[in-house]
Design a protein around this motif. Sequence first.
Motif, short mmCIF file in Angstrom:
data_model
loop_
_atom_site.label_atom_id
_atom_site.label_comp_id
_atom_site.label_asym_id
_atom_site.label_seq_id
_atom_site.Cartn_x
_atom_site.Cartn_y
_atom_site.Cartn_z
N THR A 16 44.03 -36.81 16.91
CA THR A 16 43.81 -35.52 17.59
C THR A 16 42.62 -35.59 18.54
O THR A 16 42.53 -34.80 19.46
N GLU A 17 41.71 -36.53 18.31
CA GLU A 17 40.62 -36.82 19.24
C GLU A 17 40.43 -38.33 19.24
O GLU A 17 40.25 -38.94 18.20
N ALA A 18 40.50 -38.92 20.43
CA ALA A 18 40.40 -40.38 20.57
C ALA A 18 39.09 -40.90 19.99
O ALA A 18 38.09 -40.17 19.96
N PRO A 19 39.08 -42.15 19.54
CA PRO A 19 37.85 -42.74 18.98
C PRO A 19 36.73 -42.80 20.02
O PRO A 19 36.96 -43.13 21.18
N VAL A 20 35.52 -42.45 19.57
CA VAL A 20 34.32 -42.54 20.39
C VAL A 20 33.18 -43.07 19.53
O VAL A 20 33.27 -43.05 18.30
N MET A 21 32.10 -43.52 20.19
CA MET A 21 30.93 -43.93 19.43
C MET A 21 30.38 -42.72 18.68
O MET A 21 30.35 -41.62 19.20
N LYS A 22 29.96 -42.94 17.45
CA LYS A 22 29.41 -41.87 16.62
C LYS A 22 27.97 -41.60 17.06
O LYS A 22 27.17 -42.52 17.21
N THR A 23 27.65 -40.31 17.27
CA THR A 23 26.30 -39.92 17.67
C THR A 23 25.81 -38.80 16.77
O THR A 23 26.59 -38.15 16.09
N ARG A 24 24.51 -38.57 16.82
CA ARG A 24 23.90 -37.44 16.12
C ARG A 24 22.76 -36.92 16.98
O ARG A 24 22.18 -37.64 17.78
N PRO A 68 37.66 -49.63 17.57
CA PRO A 68 39.12 -49.70 17.47
C PRO A 68 39.80 -50.15 18.77
O PRO A 68 40.93 -50.60 18.74
N THR A 69 39.11 -50.07 19.88
CA THR A 69 39.72 -50.45 21.16
C THR A 69 39.39 -51.90 21.54
O THR A 69 39.84 -52.38 22.58
N ALA A 70 38.62 -52.61 20.72
CA ALA A 70 38.21 -53.98 21.03
C ALA A 70 39.40 -54.93 21.16
O ALA A 70 39.33 -55.91 21.89
N GLN A 71 40.50 -54.65 20.47
CA GLN A 71 41.68 -55.52 20.52
C GLN A 71 42.63 -55.12 21.64
O GLN A 71 43.73 -55.64 21.75
N GLY A 72 42.22 -54.14 22.48
CA GLY A 72 43.05 -53.71 23.59
C GLY A 72 44.00 -52.58 23.26
O GLY A 72 44.77 -52.14 24.11
N ASP A 73 43.97 -52.09 22.02
CA ASP A 73 44.83 -50.97 21.65
C ASP A 73 44.26 -49.67 22.21
O ASP A 73 43.05 -49.50 22.30
N ASP A 74 45.16 -48.77 22.59
CA ASP A 74 44.76 -47.48 23.14
C ASP A 74 45.18 -46.39 22.18
O ASP A 74 46.35 -46.27 21.85
N PHE A 75 44.23 -45.61 21.69
CA PHE A 75 44.51 -44.57 20.71
C PHE A 75 44.27 -43.21 21.35
O PHE A 75 43.16 -42.69 21.32
N LYS A 107 36.00 -43.09 5.60
CA LYS A 107 35.50 -44.26 6.33
C LYS A 107 36.60 -45.30 6.33
O LYS A 107 37.40 -45.38 5.39
N ALA A 108 36.67 -46.11 7.38
CA ALA A 108 37.66 -47.19 7.45
C ALA A 108 37.08 -48.33 8.29
O ALA A 108 36.19 -48.12 9.11
N GLN A 109 37.65 -49.52 8.07
CA GLN A 109 37.24 -50.67 8.87
C GLN A 109 37.79 -50.59 10.28
O GLN A 109 37.18 -51.10 11.22
#
Length: 115
Positions: A16-24, A68-75, A107-109
Amino acid sequence: MRNIPVNLSGYKLIVTEAPVMKTRKTDDGRTEEIVTDREGVALFVVSLMSKTQGEKGEEIKVTLTTDPTAQGDDFEFGSLVELIGATVSPYSFKNDRGETVSGIAFKAQGLKPVG
């Protein structure tokens, strides 16, 4: 107990929201900093709708320990995914108003496209 393995194979997981770097937010409340693990590696976060057949769905946020995008996959929005090495950790704390807040953190790898 922390990082309890969880089996989500019976659930359809939809981005529902593409992966992004986690910030605070930093202490000043105006700027953000990147969240890292104990070794200084950046963490990522993705929002997923988890749903089983015939039931209402639940949106969950999942912290990812790898990009998650390091392998070229687009989420993108609507992508079906599977979590790699999914775990949950219960938490409980008192907020600024003295209220107890509790729940579980996912959490996931990583992520894997389905189909």
